[in-house]
Design a protein around this motif. Structure first.
Motif, PDB file in Angstrom:
ATOM      1  N   ARG A  29       0.821  -1.222   0.000  1.00 49.02           N
ATOM      2  CA  ARG A  29       0.000   0.000   0.000  1.00 49.02           C
ATOM      3  C   ARG A  29       0.852   1.266   0.000  1.00 49.02           C
ATOM      4  O   ARG A  29       0.661   2.149  -0.825  1.00 49.02           O
ATOM      5  CB  ARG A  29      -0.912   0.032   1.236  1.00 49.02           C
ATOM      6  N   THR A  35      -3.535   0.053  -3.667  1.00 50.32           N
ATOM      7  CA  THR A  35      -4.556   0.320  -2.652  1.00 50.32           C
ATOM      8  C   THR A  35      -5.697  -0.695  -2.630  1.00 50.32           C
ATOM      9  O   THR A  35      -6.588  -0.577  -1.783  1.00 50.32           O
ATOM     10  CB  THR A  35      -5.129   1.738  -2.823  1.00 50.32           C
ATOM     11  N   SER A  36      -5.680  -1.681  -3.511  1.00 54.93           N
ATOM     12  CA  SER A  36      -6.691  -2.740  -3.401  1.00 54.93           C
ATOM     13  C   SER A  36      -6.430  -3.588  -2.155  1.00 54.93           C
ATOM     14  O   SER A  36      -7.336  -4.239  -1.650  1.00 54.93           O
ATOM     15  CB  SER A  36      -6.692  -3.638  -4.640  1.00 54.93           C
ATOM     16  N   LYS A  38      -6.354  -3.887   1.363  1.00 50.83           N
ATOM     17  CA  LYS A  38      -6.987  -3.064   2.397  1.00 50.83           C
ATOM     18  C   LYS A  38      -6.405  -3.327   3.782  1.00 50.83           C
ATOM     19  O   LYS A  38      -6.086  -4.457   4.130  1.00 50.83           O
ATOM     20  CB  LYS A  38      -8.497  -3.323   2.452  1.00 50.83           C
ATOM     21  N   LYS A  39      -6.314  -2.262   4.556  1.00 47.82           N
ATOM     22  CA  LYS A  39      -5.890  -2.352   5.948  1.00 47.82           C
ATOM     23  C   LYS A  39      -7.142  -2.471   6.800  1.00 47.82           C
ATOM     24  O   LYS A  39      -7.904  -1.522   6.936  1.00 47.82           O
ATOM     25  CB  LYS A  39      -5.088  -1.103   6.334  1.00 47.82           C
ATOM     26  N   ALA A  48      -9.300  -8.662   4.567  1.00 52.65           N
ATOM     27  CA  ALA A  48      -9.285  -7.495   3.679  1.00 52.65           C
ATOM     28  C   ALA A  48      -7.925  -7.291   3.010  1.00 52.65           C
ATOM     29  O   ALA A  48      -7.845  -6.700   1.935  1.00 52.65           O
ATOM     30  CB  ALA A  48      -9.678  -6.237   4.448  1.00 52.65           C
ATOM     31  N   CYS A  49      -6.880  -7.779   3.632  1.00 49.33           N
ATOM     32  CA  CYS A  49      -5.516  -7.578   3.121  1.00 49.33           C
ATOM     33  C   CYS A  49      -5.006  -8.760   2.287  1.00 49.33           C
ATOM     34  O   CYS A  49      -3.829  -8.822   1.959  1.00 49.33           O
ATOM     35  CB  CYS A  49      -4.569  -7.349   4.294  1.00 49.33           C
ATOM     36  N   PHE A 103     -15.180  -3.061   0.428  1.00 50.39           N
ATOM     37  CA  PHE A 103     -13.972  -3.148   1.244  1.00 50.39           C
ATOM     38  C   PHE A 103     -13.402  -4.571   1.269  1.00 50.39           C
ATOM     39  O   PHE A 103     -12.205  -4.769   1.168  1.00 50.39           O
ATOM     40  CB  PHE A 103     -14.247  -2.660   2.673  1.00 50.39           C
TER      41      PHE A 103
END
Length: 158
Positions: A29, A35-36, A38-39, A48-49, A103
């Motif tokens: 990131r 940015t796909s 996710k944090k 999400a990551c 998300f």
């Protein structure tokens, strides 16, 4: 202290300086602008990551960047074709309305890539277990399961 790692990201060889305790999530990131990834929870619970590391879905928030040295990583940005067209799994998620807030979607899509890549037929209950590492508060998972089954069928049927 920074250390240099060599990592293939979405098919491109990259040399990146990372902190010793930096997660792969942070590197992707913050250093590479992907940015796909996710944090979310930062403890490997929400999915999400998720990225693909040598074809296997992993939680990048609990995977050190140093461990990725010499490895291959794929994020959702790496799934599209050279002309920018979405891949058939992404299209299935759209067609089946498996996306609401979005998300969780990149992580679920990458897990779907792994599931579909193994050429095994899964029952609905098995698919539920395979995506159980992902938290989605919008869809109730049914449309996500429909999308995975649709994409799996697309791959099998050509």
């Amino acid at each position: 202290m920074l250390k240099v790692i060599n990592i293939k990201v979405n098919g491109i060889d990259r040399e990146v300086a990372v902190q010793e305790q930096e997660s792969l999530l942070e590197t992707l990131r913050n250093r590479l602008g992907l940015t796909s990834v996710k944090k979310g929870c930062e403890v490997g619970e929400c999915g999400a990551c998720t990225v693909l590391l040598n074809g296997k879905a992993i939680d990048s928030c609990i995977y050190l960047s140093l461990w990725a040295d010499g490895q291959s990583v794929v994020t959702v940005e790496g799934l599209k074709s050279e002309n920018g067209e979405l891949n058939y799994i992404q299209k299935a998620f759209i067609k089946e309305a498996a996306v609401q807030c979005g998300f969780c979607t990149p992580g679920l899509i990458l897990t779907a890539v792994e599931i579909i890549g193994d050429d095994r037929i899964y029952s609905r209950e098995e698919l539920r277990k395979l995506i159980s590492g992902h938290l989605c508060r919008c869809t109730g998972y049914e449309n996500i399961l429909n999308a995975i089954e649709k994409a799996k069928g697309s791959k099998i049927n050509g």
